[in-house]
Design a protein around this motif. Structure first.
Motif, PDB file in Angstrom:
ATOM      1  N   ARG A 199       5.912  -8.514   7.534  1.00  0.00           N
ATOM      2  CA  ARG A 199       6.736  -9.282   6.570  1.00  0.00           C
ATOM      3  C   ARG A 199       6.013  -9.611   5.518  1.00  0.00           C
ATOM      4  N   VAL A 251       4.869 -11.179   1.569  1.00  0.00           N
ATOM      5  CA  VAL A 251       5.165 -12.379   0.980  1.00  0.00           C
ATOM      6  C   VAL A 251       6.575 -12.055  -0.006  1.00  0.00           C
ATOM      7  N   GLY A 261      -5.031 -10.890   6.503  1.00  0.00           N
ATOM      8  CA  GLY A 261      -3.579 -10.223   6.688  1.00  0.00           C
ATOM      9  C   GLY A 261      -3.202  -9.368   5.310  1.00  0.00           C
ATOM     10  N   SER A 314       1.302  -8.920  -1.024  1.00  0.00           N
ATOM     11  CA  SER A 314       0.394 -10.141  -1.659  1.00  0.00           C
ATOM     12  C   SER A 314      -0.941  -9.852  -2.314  1.00  0.00           C
ATOM     13  N   ASP A 316      -7.383  -6.854   7.675  1.00  0.00           N
ATOM     14  CA  ASP A 316      -6.525  -6.713   8.546  1.00  0.00           C
ATOM     15  C   ASP A 316      -6.825  -5.830   9.947  1.00  0.00           C
ATOM     16  N   ARG A 329      -2.410  -0.056   7.821  1.00  0.00           N
ATOM     17  CA  ARG A 329      -1.733  -0.805   6.872  1.00  0.00           C
ATOM     18  C   ARG A 329      -2.825  -0.894   5.669  1.00  0.00           C
ATOM     19  N   ALA A 377      -9.553 -10.774  12.370  1.00  0.00           N
ATOM     20  CA  ALA A 377     -10.238 -12.042  11.171  1.00  0.00           C
ATOM     21  C   ALA A 377     -11.323 -12.767  11.720  1.00  0.00           C
ATOM     22  N   ASP A 415      -2.496 -15.140   5.845  1.00  0.00           N
ATOM     23  CA  ASP A 415      -1.433 -14.774   6.316  1.00  0.00           C
ATOM     24  C   ASP A 415      -1.131 -13.683   7.534  1.00  0.00           C
TER      25      ASP A 415
END
Ligand SMILES: C[S@@+](CC[C@H](N)C(=O)[O-])C[C@H]1O[C@@H](n2cnc3c(N)ncnc32)[C@H](O)[C@@H]1O
Length: 258
Positions: A83, A85, A109, A115, A133, A138, A163, A181
């Motif tokens: 998901r 932003v 993230g 974002s 990430d 990704r 992280a 995020d």
């Protein structure tokens, strides 16, 4: 709405009584009960429309390189079940990086880069986004999206990993903004790391703190939501931070490091 009772700062009594009297617009104080119900419905409807308007307000032209790159990154998010932003939250991130003249930003993230594009748009032209990430695939999507949006390769550092393994390796006080995020269960730990990473006056921003409305819902909630409530309290009660909770997207909790 009784489950989550945020601590309310009380205004000292003299301040509450010494200010000018509250003046309602003409007619508001005299509407009858039935009219008021209709009016409340209209206000609620208008609020939703206003919220939708605000969400779409700053979106770039879909045909521009940035607009096309954002759409591409959003499509990759949908395919991957990530998901990103919302457009309004993205606008806010762009505004915040621009307002603090950000040169160095950490993003926890990356997702597929939605974002990140907004953060880079607001940063100084020589600014570098460090984005983390746990999913290398990704990061690759984000790399492509940043390139398609027109950002030079040296504008972003992509760090694969967990992280909480990566953040301790980043420089103390070296960042203007930290955007969180990733794992909601780890947000309190990201807060502690952010306080170390930010320069005085720098900003920490947490995405998704409304949890789709569950944060203020009185029903039983999963640990993720309980942790978000803990975060909201911790940020408000911290002497080191000056907070604001913005209703952009699914809630952006922002705070400046004093
Ligand atoms: C909500 S998505 C990020 C969306 C992205 N910020 C955007 O707007 O395009 C969350 C991301 O955090 C990553 N993630 C989850 N837990 C993580 C962790 N512990 N460390 C690093 N990344 C993590 C996931 O792989 C996912 O890509």
């Amino acid at each position: 709405m009784t489950g989550f009772r945020p601590h309310v700062r009380r205004t000292p009594a003299r301040d509450r009584t010494s200010g000018p009297p509250i003046r309602f617009p003409p007619g508001v104080a005299t509407v009858k009960a039935r009219e008021r119900r209709g009016q409340e419905k209209a206000i609620t409807g208008n609020r939703l429309t206003s919220w939708a308007f605000a969400e779409a307000y700053g979106s770039p032209d879909a045909e521009s390189p940035e607009g096309a790159a954002l759409r591409w990154a959003r499509d990759r998010s949908v395919e991957g079940g990530v998901r990103p932003v919302s457009p309004g939250a993205g606008d806010t991130l762009r505004l915040l990086t621009a307002a603090c003249g950000a040169r160095a930003v950490v993003e926890i993230g990356t997702g597929t880069g939605v974002s990140g594009i907004h953060l880079l748009q607001g940063m100084r032209p020589d600014g570098v986004l460090t984005t983390v990430d746990i999913e290398p695939e990704r990061l690759q999507f984000a790399r492509q999206a940043f390139r398609a949006a027109g950002f030079a390769a040296n504008r972003a550092r992509f760090i694969p990993g967990h992280a909480l393994d990566v953040l301790p390796r980043l420089t103390d006080g070296g960042y203007d903004l930290v955007f969180c995020d990733a794992d909601r269960l780890e947000y309190l730990a990201y807060l502690a790391e952010s306080l170390r990473l930010l320069r005085p006056g720098g900003l920490v921003v947490f995405a998704g703190v409304f949890a789709g409305g569950r944060t203020v819902d009185s029903g039983p909630q999963p640990t993720e939501v309980l942790k978000l409530r803990e975060l909201l309290r911790a940020v408000r009660e911290s002497d080191a931070l000056m907070p604001a909770l913005l209703p952009a997207g699914d809630g952006l909790l922002c705070a400046a490091r004093r």
